[in-house]
Design an enzyme around this catalytic site. Structure first.
Site, mmCIF file in Angstrom:
data_model
loop_
_atom_site.group_PDB
_atom_site.id
_atom_site.type_symbol
_atom_site.label_atom_id
_atom_site.label_comp_id
_atom_site.label_asym_id
_atom_site.label_seq_id
_atom_site.Cartn_x
_atom_site.Cartn_y
_atom_site.Cartn_z
ATOM 1 N N GLN A 1 12.887 4.741 -3.696
ATOM 2 C CA GLN A 1 13.624 3.641 -3.095
ATOM 3 C C GLN A 1 13.652 2.326 -3.992
ATOM 4 O O GLN A 1 14.673 1.426 -3.878
ATOM 5 C CB GLN A 1 12.818 3.163 -1.713
ATOM 6 C CG GLN A 1 12.892 4.087 -0.374
ATOM 7 C CD GLN A 1 12.215 3.657 0.579
ATOM 8 O OE1 GLN A 1 12.654 2.607 0.998
ATOM 9 N NE2 GLN A 1 11.190 4.158 1.021
ATOM 10 N N ASP B 1 8.967 9.172 -2.668
ATOM 11 C CA ASP B 1 9.977 8.651 -1.909
ATOM 12 C C ASP B 1 9.902 7.025 -2.203
ATOM 13 O O ASP B 1 10.865 6.315 -2.215
ATOM 14 C CB ASP B 1 9.559 8.726 -0.413
ATOM 15 C CG ASP B 1 10.637 8.231 0.655
ATOM 16 O OD1 ASP B 1 11.885 8.757 0.027
ATOM 17 O OD2 ASP B 1 10.476 7.687 1.365
ATOM 18 N N ASP B 2 8.684 6.444 -2.415
ATOM 19 C CA ASP B 2 8.474 5.153 -2.631
ATOM 20 C C ASP B 2 9.276 4.802 -3.981
ATOM 21 O O ASP B 2 10.029 3.766 -4.001
ATOM 22 C CB ASP B 2 7.028 4.591 -2.796
ATOM 23 C CG ASP B 2 6.372 4.770 -1.566
ATOM 24 O OD1 ASP B 2 7.005 4.785 -0.582
ATOM 25 O OD2 ASP B 2 4.867 4.705 -1.569
ATOM 26 N N HIS C 1 9.348 -3.738 2.986
ATOM 27 C CA HIS C 1 9.018 -3.854 1.699
ATOM 28 C C HIS C 1 10.028 -4.154 0.808
ATOM 29 O O HIS C 1 9.933 -5.135 -0.125
ATOM 30 C CB HIS C 1 8.241 -2.758 1.297
ATOM 31 C CG HIS C 1 7.106 -2.166 2.079
ATOM 32 N ND1 HIS C 1 7.018 -1.065 2.786
ATOM 33 C CD2 HIS C 1 5.641 -2.963 2.223
ATOM 34 C CE1 HIS C 1 5.847 -1.059 3.390
ATOM 35 N NE2 HIS C 1 5.119 -1.988 3.019
ATOM 36 N N HIS D 1 9.070 0.676 3.217
ATOM 37 C CA HIS D 1 10.154 0.738 4.292
ATOM 38 C C HIS D 1 10.985 -0.554 3.778
ATOM 39 O O HIS D 1 10.808 -1.254 3.097
ATOM 40 C CB HIS D 1 9.723 0.846 5.783
ATOM 41 C CG HIS D 1 8.800 -0.233 5.980
ATOM 42 N ND1 HIS D 1 9.130 -1.655 6.071
ATOM 43 C CD2 HIS D 1 7.496 -0.079 6.186
ATOM 44 C CE1 HIS D 1 7.911 -2.124 6.523
ATOM 45 N NE2 HIS D 1 6.941 -1.354 6.590
ATOM 46 N N MET E 1 0.852 -1.161 0.074
ATOM 47 C CA MET E 1 0.096 -0.053 -0.136
ATOM 48 C C MET E 1 0.956 1.198 -0.094
ATOM 49 O O MET E 1 0.363 2.263 0.490
ATOM 50 C CB MET E 1 -0.835 0.046 1.168
ATOM 51 C CG MET E 1 -1.892 -1.384 1.056
ATOM 52 S SD MET E 1 -3.346 -0.917 1.924
ATOM 53 C CE MET E 1 -2.951 -0.638 3.528
ATOM 54 N N LYS F 1 5.266 -9.975 9.423
ATOM 55 C CA LYS F 1 4.751 -9.269 10.200
ATOM 56 C C LYS F 1 3.292 -9.470 10.307
ATOM 57 O O LYS F 1 2.779 -9.563 11.588
ATOM 58 C CB LYS F 1 5.212 -7.934 10.509
ATOM 59 C CG LYS F 1 4.777 -6.972 11.455
ATOM 60 C CD LYS F 1 5.143 -5.527 11.424
ATOM 61 C CE LYS F 1 4.278 -4.852 10.188
ATOM 62 N NZ LYS F 1 3.097 -4.743 10.427
ATOM 63 N N SER G 1 7.425 -1.079 10.201
ATOM 64 C CA SER G 1 6.000 -0.906 10.051
ATOM 65 C C SER G 1 5.750 0.323 9.569
ATOM 66 O O SER G 1 6.250 1.547 10.109
ATOM 67 C CB SER G 1 4.950 -1.427 11.397
ATOM 68 O OG SER G 1 3.684 -0.939 11.012
ATOM 69 N N SER G 2 4.673 0.841 8.547
ATOM 70 C CA SER G 2 4.264 2.219 8.058
ATOM 71 C C SER G 2 3.670 2.653 9.467
ATOM 72 O O SER G 2 3.837 3.985 9.576
ATOM 73 C CB SER G 2 3.272 1.924 7.427
ATOM 74 O OG SER G 2 3.599 1.338 6.239
ATOM 75 N N ARG G 3 3.276 2.185 10.424
ATOM 76 C CA ARG G 3 2.618 2.632 11.817
ATOM 77 C C ARG G 3 3.659 3.163 12.682
ATOM 78 O O ARG G 3 3.177 3.987 13.433
ATOM 79 C CB ARG G 3 1.621 1.818 12.284
ATOM 80 C CG ARG G 3 0.557 1.167 11.386
ATOM 81 C CD ARG G 3 -0.227 0.011 12.494
ATOM 82 N NE ARG G 3 -1.279 -0.539 11.409
ATOM 83 C CZ ARG G 3 -2.018 -1.612 12.096
ATOM 84 N NH1 ARG G 3 -1.906 -2.132 13.240
ATOM 85 N NH2 ARG G 3 -2.788 -2.058 11.228
HETATM 86 O O1 PAF Z 1 -0.125 -5.908 3.818
HETATM 87 C C1 PAF Z 1 -0.626 -4.786 3.067
HETATM 88 O O2 PAF Z 1 0.118 -4.038 2.774
HETATM 89 C C2 PAF Z 1 -1.770 -5.037 2.336
HETATM 90 O O3 PAF Z 1 -2.669 -5.729 3.295
HETATM 91 C C3 PAF Z 1 -1.834 -5.763 1.178
HETATM 92 C C4 PAF Z 1 -1.277 -7.086 1.008
HETATM 93 C C5 PAF Z 1 -1.049 -4.834 0.132
HETATM 94 C C6 PAF Z 1 -3.300 -5.849 0.562
HETATM 95 O O4 PAF Z 1 -3.878 -4.365 0.229
#
Ligand code: PAF
Length: 281
Positions: free
Chosen positions: A80, A76-77, A36, A33, A29, A153, A189-191
């Site tokens: 990277q 930025d994505d 990913h 980071h 999404m 995660k 995590s993005s969070r």
């Molecule tokens: O893990 C995520 O970022 C999302 O749940 C995913 C797998 C891209 C689906 O939208």
């Protein structure tokens, strides 16, 4: 070898026809980071071509979750991804579809895991996994991957996607990759972007508690470990802390097949996830 930025399914099909070889899919999404990037790196290693999708999927957000607040950091994505490919020089498609491409007719759920949709994360986000499976199924349909890469995660998400692939007989190998951590041990995590430095410190309780449970596994009997978990869980800020079967996520009766320790810990308004697999290798 090159990177192509693609916005439509039509352009994606053209890319497929103009390039050759196996395809690895990394669904994201955005707000990328190192976690990913480790997925993309694995895809590049195992496949001739890789597609990384950036789509903030509305169907996995609940009514009380603010979709418009989700961090969007496209520039930025892209930077990277381009930087990573400098050392790989592979064929990459960056697929950034709009909602119409993903949901041309309806946003209705097309696959639901009736057993796990309401468990753990699903206990407070009851429609979340229906949205995840629906979008992942659609991304599989559009991108035709040989392999798809997910981070461990989001362990429950990984298990649900694997189950879906098996139940629908989809021809995709789903790979779960290890959690990437900050130096402190906090799972990437993005969070984490929502946390202050002090909250990041506080968040380490999650990691430290999971490590404590890991130490007990293989040393103490299961009922003693469950007692310990129950006691911890009753302390502040735990949304859940559980030992589950590592492949089915069913509540655990013995440790013969190993276990996964899953935790969700609340820091301010942020729900943080982490887990440790035990005895599965
Ligand atoms: O893990 C995520 O970022 C999302 O749940 C995913 C797998 C891209 C689906 O939208």
């Amino acid at each position: 070898m090159s990177i192509r930025i693609i916005k439509t399914c039509k352009e994606y099909n053209e890319w497929i026809n103009e390039t050759e070889g196996t395809i690895g899919l990394v669904p994201t999404m955005g707000n990328l980071h190192r976690g990913h990037l480790s997925l993309l790196e694995a895809s590049l290693k195992f496949n001739d071509r890789s597609v990384i999708t950036i789509f903030v999927n509305p169907t996995q957000f609940g009514e009380d979750e603010d979709l418009s607040e989700y961090p969007r950091t496209l520039g930025d994505d892209l930077a990277q991804i381009f930087e990573l490919n400098q050392s790989h020089n592979k064929e990459i498609a960056i697929f950034i579809p709009n909602e119409k491409e993903i949901y041309p007719n309806s946003k209705e759920t097309t696959y639901s895991d009736k057993v796990l949709r309401g468990e753990l994360e699903g206990s407070v986000r009851p429609t979340h996994f229906d949205g995840v499976t629906t979008v992942v199924r659609r991304l599989f349909e559009i991108t035709h991957p040989n392999m798809a890469f997910f981070g461990k995660k989001d362990y429950q998400q990984l298990i649900i996607v694997k189950k879906m692939v098996q139940k629908l007989g989809l021809n995709v190998i789903v790979k779960g990759l290890p959690i990437v951590r900050e130096d402190s041990g906090l799972a990437m995590s993005s969070r984490n972007n929502y946390l202050s430095e002090a909250q990041k410190e506080e968040a380490l309780t999650l990691r430290h508690t999971l490590l404590e449970v890991e130490t007990l596994l293989g040393r103490d009997p299961l009922d003693k470990i469950q007692e310990f978990i129950q006691k911890k869980r009753s302390e502040q800020n735990w949304n859940y802390l559980e030992l589950r079967h590592p492949f089915t996520l069913a509540p655990i009766e013995n440790l013969k097949s190993g276990a996964v320790i899953l935790g969700n810990y609340q820091v301010g308004t942020t729900r943080l996830l982490d887990n440790i697999e035990w005895g599965t290798h």
